[in-house]
Write a protein that holds these residues in place. Structure first.
Motif, PDB file in Angstrom:
ATOM      1  N   ARG A  23       0.908  -1.110  -0.108  1.00 14.53           N
ATOM      2  CA  ARG A  23       0.087   0.016   0.066  1.00 14.53           C
ATOM      3  C   ARG A  23       0.858   1.375  -0.048  1.00 14.53           C
ATOM      4  N   GLY A  24       2.108   1.136   0.117  1.00 19.79           N
ATOM      5  CA  GLY A  24       2.872   2.451   0.352  1.00 19.79           C
ATOM      6  C   GLY A  24       2.680   3.229   1.522  1.00 19.79           C
ATOM      7  N   ALA A  25       2.668   2.648   2.739  1.00 22.32           N
ATOM      8  CA  ALA A  25       2.299   3.039   3.913  1.00 22.32           C
ATOM      9  C   ALA A  25       3.332   2.790   5.134  1.00 22.32           C
ATOM     10  N   ILE A  26       3.554   3.529   6.172  1.00 19.27           N
ATOM     11  CA  ILE A  26       4.039   3.137   7.296  1.00 19.27           C
ATOM     12  C   ILE A  26       2.870   2.615   8.326  1.00 19.27           C
ATOM     13  N   VAL A  27       3.056   1.582   8.927  1.00 23.97           N
ATOM     14  CA  VAL A  27       1.997   0.949   9.932  1.00 23.97           C
ATOM     15  C   VAL A  27       2.661   1.344  11.567  1.00 23.97           C
ATOM     16  N   PHE A  28       1.700   2.025  12.146  1.00 23.31           N
ATOM     17  CA  PHE A  28       1.898   2.333  13.412  1.00 23.31           C
ATOM     18  C   PHE A  28       0.943   1.185  14.419  1.00 23.31           C
ATOM     19  N   SER A  29       1.712   0.315  15.188  1.00 27.67           N
ATOM     20  CA  SER A  29       0.755  -0.490  15.779  1.00 27.67           C
ATOM     21  C   SER A  29       1.010  -0.436  17.256  1.00 27.67           C
ATOM     22  N   ALA A  30      -0.124  -0.284  17.943  1.00 27.72           N
ATOM     23  CA  ALA A  30      -0.052  -0.043  19.543  1.00 27.72           C
ATOM     24  C   ALA A  30      -0.971  -1.238  20.030  1.00 27.72           C
ATOM     25  N   TYR A  31      -0.660  -1.527  21.362  1.00 28.83           N
ATOM     26  CA  TYR A  31      -1.615  -2.018  22.257  1.00 28.83           C
ATOM     27  C   TYR A  31      -1.357  -1.781  23.727  1.00 28.83           C
ATOM     28  N   PRO A  32      -2.383  -1.867  24.802  1.00 33.15           N
ATOM     29  CA  PRO A  32      -1.985  -1.563  26.052  1.00 33.15           C
ATOM     30  C   PRO A  32      -0.494  -2.250  26.713  1.00 33.15           C
ATOM     31  N   SER A  33       0.021  -1.331  27.295  1.00 32.36           N
ATOM     32  CA  SER A  33       1.326  -1.526  27.849  1.00 32.36           C
ATOM     33  C   SER A  33       1.532  -0.911  29.041  1.00 32.36           C
ATOM     34  N   LYS A  34       2.485  -1.537  29.870  1.00 40.54           N
ATOM     35  CA  LYS A  34       2.993  -0.666  30.952  1.00 40.54           C
ATOM     36  C   LYS A  34       4.064   0.316  30.622  1.00 40.54           C
ATOM     37  N   ALA A  35       4.584   0.149  29.524  1.00 40.11           N
ATOM     38  CA  ALA A  35       5.565   1.463  29.149  1.00 40.11           C
ATOM     39  C   ALA A  35       4.749   2.430  28.480  1.00 40.11           C
ATOM     40  N   THR A  36       4.477   3.444  29.388  1.00 38.33           N
ATOM     41  CA  THR A  36       3.665   4.688  29.016  1.00 38.33           C
ATOM     42  C   THR A  36       4.571   5.736  29.246  1.00 38.33           C
ATOM     43  N   THR A  37       4.297   7.183  28.647  1.00 41.06           N
ATOM     44  CA  THR A  37       5.073   8.300  28.868  1.00 41.06           C
ATOM     45  C   THR A  37       4.423   8.924  30.075  1.00 41.06           C
ATOM     46  N   GLY A  78      -6.106  -7.460  25.621  1.00 39.13           N
ATOM     47  CA  GLY A  78      -6.322  -7.912  24.269  1.00 39.13           C
ATOM     48  C   GLY A  78      -6.681  -6.955  23.294  1.00 39.13           C
ATOM     49  N   ALA A  79      -6.612  -5.748  23.543  1.00 40.40           N
ATOM     50  CA  ALA A  79      -7.028  -4.275  22.552  1.00 40.40           C
ATOM     51  C   ALA A  79      -5.843  -4.228  21.689  1.00 40.40           C
ATOM     52  N   PHE A  80      -6.200  -3.667  20.625  1.00 41.14           N
ATOM     53  CA  PHE A  80      -4.975  -3.551  19.646  1.00 41.14           C
ATOM     54  C   PHE A  80      -5.405  -2.365  18.497  1.00 41.14           C
ATOM     55  N   ALA A  81      -4.485  -1.905  17.954  1.00 40.92           N
ATOM     56  CA  ALA A  81      -4.950  -0.735  16.955  1.00 40.92           C
ATOM     57  C   ALA A  81      -3.665  -0.652  15.788  1.00 40.92           C
ATOM     58  N   LYS A  82      -4.002  -0.327  14.685  1.00 45.54           N
ATOM     59  CA  LYS A  82      -2.867  -0.117  13.602  1.00 45.54           C
ATOM     60  C   LYS A  82      -3.232   0.782  12.607  1.00 45.54           C
ATOM     61  N   VAL A  83      -2.361   1.708  12.302  1.00 51.17           N
ATOM     62  CA  VAL A  83      -2.941   3.035  11.732  1.00 51.17           C
ATOM     63  C   VAL A  83      -1.702   3.155  10.622  1.00 51.17           C
ATOM     64  N   ARG A  84      -2.308   3.280   9.288  1.00 54.50           N
ATOM     65  CA  ARG A  84      -1.523   3.350   8.116  1.00 54.50           C
ATOM     66  C   ARG A  84      -1.259   4.957   7.814  1.00 54.50           C
ATOM     67  N   TYR A  85       0.012   5.420   7.807  1.00 56.40           N
ATOM     68  CA  TYR A  85       0.446   6.584   7.183  1.00 56.40           C
ATOM     69  C   TYR A  85       1.030   6.495   5.829  1.00 56.40           C
ATOM     70  N   TYR A  86       0.442   7.254   4.639  1.00 53.89           N
ATOM     71  CA  TYR A  86       0.881   7.093   3.379  1.00 53.89           C
ATOM     72  C   TYR A  86       1.803   8.375   3.238  1.00 53.89           C
ATOM     73  N   GLU A  87       1.311   9.336   3.654  1.00 54.00           N
ATOM     74  CA  GLU A  87       2.289  10.771   3.466  1.00 54.00           C
ATOM     75  C   GLU A  87       2.134  11.574   4.845  1.00 54.00           C
ATOM     76  N   LEU A  88       3.204  12.320   5.002  1.00 52.45           N
ATOM     77  CA  LEU A  88       3.122  13.202   6.296  1.00 52.45           C
ATOM     78  C   LEU A  88       4.278  14.381   6.018  1.00 52.45           C
ATOM     79  N   GLU A  89       3.884  15.423   5.993  1.00 51.29           N
ATOM     80  CA  GLU A  89       4.881  16.837   5.900  1.00 51.29           C
ATOM     81  C   GLU A  89       4.467  17.596   6.854  1.00 51.29           C
ATOM     82  N   VAL A  90       5.499  18.271   7.244  1.00 52.69           N
ATOM     83  CA  VAL A  90       5.457  19.471   8.189  1.00 52.69           C
ATOM     84  C   VAL A  90       6.056  20.678   7.500  1.00 52.69           C
ATOM     85  N   SER A  91       5.647  21.912   7.879  1.00 52.29           N
ATOM     86  CA  SER A  91       6.598  23.049   7.349  1.00 52.29           C
ATOM     87  C   SER A  91       6.150  24.337   8.489  1.00 52.29           C
ATOM     88  N   HIS A  92       7.054  25.120   8.364  1.00 53.73           N
ATOM     89  CA  HIS A  92       7.269  26.211   9.473  1.00 53.73           C
ATOM     90  C   HIS A  92       7.564  27.415   8.793  1.00 53.73           C
TER      91      HIS A  92
END
Length: 305
Positions: free
Chosen positions: A99-113, A291-305
Motif C-alpha cells: 500500500r505504500g504506507a508506514i504502519v503504527f501498531s499499538a496495544y495496552p502496555s505498562k511502558a507509557t510516557t 487484548g486490545a490493539f490498533a494499527k494506523v497506516r500513514y501514506y504521507e506526512l509533511e510539516v512546514s514552518h
C-alpha cells in the motif's frame, strides 16, 4: 485448352496458399505482439506492488509501547531511518509495501510516557533532527498534513471500536518557564487532539479556565480545561483520508479531505501563544482493555514552518 485451365487452377492455388501463409505469419506476429504486451503489463504490475511511503523521518522521533515497563522505547534520527530493519522497532513501526504506507501498531502496555496511562506508536516532531529543545510558537506558525487510514482496531465489551488519537499539537514549557513555576519537566498540555472515533474524526482543544489568569498562572497544566469537542460530518471509517492542521498567531484550522473545515480563532488560541509546541502523528491508543490493539497506516506526512 485443358493445359491453360490447369495452369490457371495452379496459379489460383498458389495464390491462396501464399495468402494463407501471410495470414498465418500475421497471426503469429500479432500473437507475439499481444504476448509481449501482456508480459510488459505483468512486469509493470509487479513493479507497482512494491511501494514506499512518502514520509521523510529526518525531523521525527518515535515512541512505542516497547520498553522496560518504566519508560517506553524512543528512537530518534539517525537510528529511526533504519526502522524497516530494526528488530526492536519493527513490531510497532513497519512498512506496508503493498500500500505504500508506514504502519503504527499499538496495544495496552505498562511502558507509557509520563502523565498518561495509554500507550502509543507515535511520531514526535523535532525541528532540529535528534533534538527536543527547539520548538515553535503559534506566532511562528506551522502546518502538518497527512494521508492516512485506520488499518484495524479492536472493539470494547459493548462492541464499539476503541478510540485512537491520530494527530496532536502538544505544548511545551521553555526551561525558563519550567523554573518559574517549579516544574521538574517541560511538559505542558496538548492544545490539539484529533481522534478517530468509531469511524468519524473528532477534534478536542484546550480552553483557559480563567481568562484573567496571570502569565505565571497560565503556565500550569490545571489552568487549562477541555472544550466540548467537534465532530466532522464526513465518516471516514477504514478508508484513506487526508488531515491538515494549519496554525498561525491566535488561529488554528483543521481540514478533512480538503473540503470540510473547522476554524478556531478565539481568546483561548491567543492566550495559548505563551507556549512552545510540536506536532505529533501516529497511533496514540486510547484504551487499556486486555487484548486490545490498533494499527494506523500513514501514506504521507509533511510539516512546514
Amino acid at each position: 485448352m485443358r493445359l491453360k485451365l490447369n495452369i490457371t487452377i495452379l496459379l489460383v492455388l498458389i495464390s491462396v496458399f501464399s495468402a494463407n501463409c501471410q495470414v498465418t505469419k500475421t497471426s503469429e506476429n500479432n500473437s507475439v505482439e499481444v504476448s509481449s504486451k501482456k508480459k510488459k503489463k505483468k512486469k509493470k504490475k509487479k513493479k507497482k506492488k512494491f511501494k514506499l511511503p512518502d514520509i521523510d523521518l529526518t525531523h521525527w522521533k518515535v515512541t512505542t509501547p516497547a520498553g522496560d515497563g518504566k519508560k517506553p522505547q524512543e528512537v530518534s534520527p539517525p537510528e529511526i531511518f533504519d526502522y524497516a530493519t530494526n528488530k526492536d522497532l519493527m513490531p510497532y513501526m513497519y512498512n506496508d509495501s503493498t500500500r505504500g504506507a508506514i504502519v503504527f501498531s499499538a496495544y495496552p502496555s505498562k511502558a507509557t510516557t509520563k502523565n498518561t496511562k495509554y500507550s502509543r506508536s507515535e511520531l514526535r516532531e523535532q525541528m532540529v533532527s535528534g533534538e527536543n529543545n527547539v520548538n515553535w510558537t503559534f506566532k511562528q506558525g506551522g502546518k502538518m498534513k497527512g494521508k492516512l487510514a485506520i488499518d484495524e482496531v479492536s472493539r470494547d465489551k459493548d462492541g464499539k471500536y476503541h478510540r485512537i488519537i491520530i494527530m496532536q499539537i502538544h505544548g511545551r514549557l521553555t526551561n525558563e518557564q519550567k523554573e518559574l513555576i517549579g516544574e521538574d519537566d517541560n511538559n505542558a498540555p496538548p492544545m490539539l487532539k484529533i481522534y478517530w472515533d468509531k469511524g468519524k474524526i473528532r477534534v478536542k482543544t484546550k480552553v483557559l479556565k480563567n481568562l484573567n489568569a496571570t502569565y505565571e498562572e497560565m503556565l500550569h497544566e490545571d489552568a487549562w480545561g477541555n472544550d466540548e469537542g467537534f465532530n466532522f460530518e464526513q465518516k471516514v471509517d477504514f478508508r484513506k483520508f487526508t488531515l491538515e492542521v494549519q496554525v498561525s498567531e491566535g488561529k488554528m484550522v483543521i481540514i478533512l479531505n480538503d473540503n470540510e473545515y473547522k476554524v478556531y480563532e478565539n481568546i483561548h488560541m491567543r492566550k495559548w501563544g505563551i507556549f512552545e509546541n510540536y506536532f505529533k502523528a501516529g497511533n496514540y491508543f486510547q484504551t487499556r482493555d486486555e487484548g486490545a490493539f490498533a494499527k494506523v497506516r500513514y501514506y504521507e506526512l509533511e510539516v512546514s514552518h
